[in-house]
Design an enzyme around this catalytic site. Structure first.
Site, mmCIF file in Angstrom:
data_model
loop_
_atom_site.group_PDB
_atom_site.id
_atom_site.type_symbol
_atom_site.label_atom_id
_atom_site.label_comp_id
_atom_site.label_asym_id
_atom_site.label_seq_id
_atom_site.Cartn_x
_atom_site.Cartn_y
_atom_site.Cartn_z
ATOM 1 C CG ASP A 15 -1.831 1.247 1.220
ATOM 2 O OD1 ASP A 15 -2.481 1.490 0.188
ATOM 3 O OD2 ASP A 15 -1.892 1.972 2.228
ATOM 4 C CB SER A 16 0.185 4.757 -0.867
ATOM 5 O OG SER A 16 -1.001 4.861 -0.101
ATOM 6 C CB CYS A 78 -3.109 0.524 -2.607
ATOM 7 S SG CYS A 78 -3.159 2.260 -3.076
ATOM 8 C CD GLU A 163 -0.266 7.156 5.291
ATOM 9 O OE1 GLU A 163 0.950 7.269 5.495
ATOM 10 O OE2 GLU A 163 -0.835 6.051 5.205
ATOM 11 C CB CYS A 197 -9.661 4.499 0.155
ATOM 12 S SG CYS A 197 -8.040 5.033 0.746
ATOM 13 C CB THR A 198 -6.755 -0.182 2.022
ATOM 14 O OG1 THR A 198 -5.641 0.607 1.568
ATOM 15 C CG2 THR A 198 -7.169 -1.137 0.923
ATOM 16 C CG HIS A 199 -5.182 5.071 4.024
ATOM 17 N ND1 HIS A 199 -4.642 4.473 2.910
ATOM 18 C CD2 HIS A 199 -4.138 5.659 4.669
ATOM 19 C CE1 HIS A 199 -3.331 4.696 2.888
ATOM 20 N NE2 HIS A 199 -2.997 5.409 3.939
HETATM 21 N N1 DGL Z 1 -4.950 3.033 0.630
HETATM 22 C C1 DGL Z 1 -4.939 3.686 -0.648
HETATM 23 C C2 DGL Z 1 -6.182 3.278 -1.447
HETATM 24 O O1 DGL Z 1 -6.790 2.266 -1.136
HETATM 25 C C3 DGL Z 1 -4.747 5.152 -0.438
HETATM 26 C C4 DGL Z 1 -4.133 5.779 -1.556
HETATM 27 C C5 DGL Z 1 -3.396 7.052 -1.291
HETATM 28 O O2 DGL Z 1 -2.241 6.962 -0.889
HETATM 29 O O3 DGL Z 1 -3.972 8.108 -1.517
HETATM 30 O O4 DGL Z 1 -6.551 3.923 -2.406
#
Ligand code: DGL
Length: 278
Positions: A15-16, A78, A163, A197-199
């Site tokens: 992931d990012s 992600c 984040e 979005c996984t966040h």
């Molecule tokens: N967790 C990422 C997703 O699912 C976030 C992407 C980002 O860094 O903006 O899209």
């Protein structure tokens, strides 16, 4: 990367930043016997508003780093990377790599479930600008169920809130309320809101607070984990190439100590982290 500490044959999870930990946690719950390597590109997060070319390049670098570390399969945990880079990597890059390596994303497994869940046939997608602008969710949903009305809402501040560890702060209320009210104003018939979005599961307390009763909130982790379980059951060659030590190693492009502190809170356990340059 430190090559010596993890057995070859781990499942790579990328992931990012921290968001993919929500997917990793579910995978480890469902499939605890495998070894995992998590890579967070925290130094370059968020990806959400970056161009196609940049997201593709960053994602490919991460995938190559995980393969170099012995992974046989990498899950892009992600949505932004899955929307922007998965297809190119599968079509353009994997054919030039060692045979048998695989990269999978999170959009298809989510969509398969969402199409079953909605009763009103009106679905809302909450995601980064990159994912929304790609139109990937609409395209994938319409492959399965062309009748479903799909409305997307970009939530540009949500990833930075996570984040920066502000997901439970009063400041998060403003941004979460604004986007949920926004998407339900666009389509009041939505009965299923996808956290694409996984966040976003880390903002769950706030999301629940501003989502009306009767609208189902759908995080992805459980569905992605189950999809991996089914994939490995179907692809026995891949399954047999994976190591089973129950370990999990973490790498970040940011400061390892900083990642360790935050990720330990997300994972509810002490973790071991190394810095990596991509
Ligand atoms: N967790 C990422 C997703 O699912 C976030 C992407 C980002 O860094 O903006 O899209």
């Amino acid at each position: 990367m430190n090559q010596s500490l993890t057995p070859s044959g781990a499942i790579g999870v990328f992931d990012s930043g921290y968001g993919g930990l929500t997917i990793l946690r579910q995978m480890r719950q469902l499939l605890p016997e495998y070894d995992y390597i998590y890579l967070g590109d925290n130094a370059r997060a968020p990806y959400g508003s970056r161009s196609f070319d940049v997201i593709y390049r960053y994602t490919l670098e991460a995938v190559e780093a995980l393969f170099a570390r012995g992974c046989r399969i990498v899950i892009l945990a992600c949505n932004t990377a899955s929307a922007k880079a998965l297809r190119s990597i599968q079509q353009n890059d994997l054919p030039h790599m060692e045979p048998g390596l695989r990269v999978l994303g999170v959009i298809r497994p989510t969509v398969e479930v969402v199409c079953e869940l909605t009763q009103t046939r009106h679905v809302g997608i909450l995601a980064t600008a990159g994912t929304i602008n790609s139109g990937s969710y609409g395209m994938e949903i319409h492959k399965i169920a062309p009748d479903i009305v799909v409305t997307g809402q970009a939530c540009p501040m949500w990833v930075p809130l996570v984040e920066n560890y502000e997901f439970d702060s009063p400041g998060a209320d403003y941004f979460v309320k604004k986007r949920i009210e926004g998407i339900l104003r666009q389509d009041p018939d939505i009965d299923t809101l996808v956290l694409a979005c996984t966040h976003y599961p880390l903002l769950m307390n706030k999301i629940v607070k501003y989502t009306p009763a009767g609208v189902r909130i759908v995080p992805q982790g459980e569905y992605v984990a189950d999809s991996l379980r089914r994939y490995l059951a179907r692809h026995t060659d891949m399954d047999q190439s994976l190591s089973r030590g129950g370990t999990c190693r973490y790498f970040t492009t940011e400061d390892a100590e900083k990642f360790r502190e935050s990720a330990s809170l997300f994972m509810h356990e002490p973790i071991q982290v190394d810095h990596v340059e991509l």
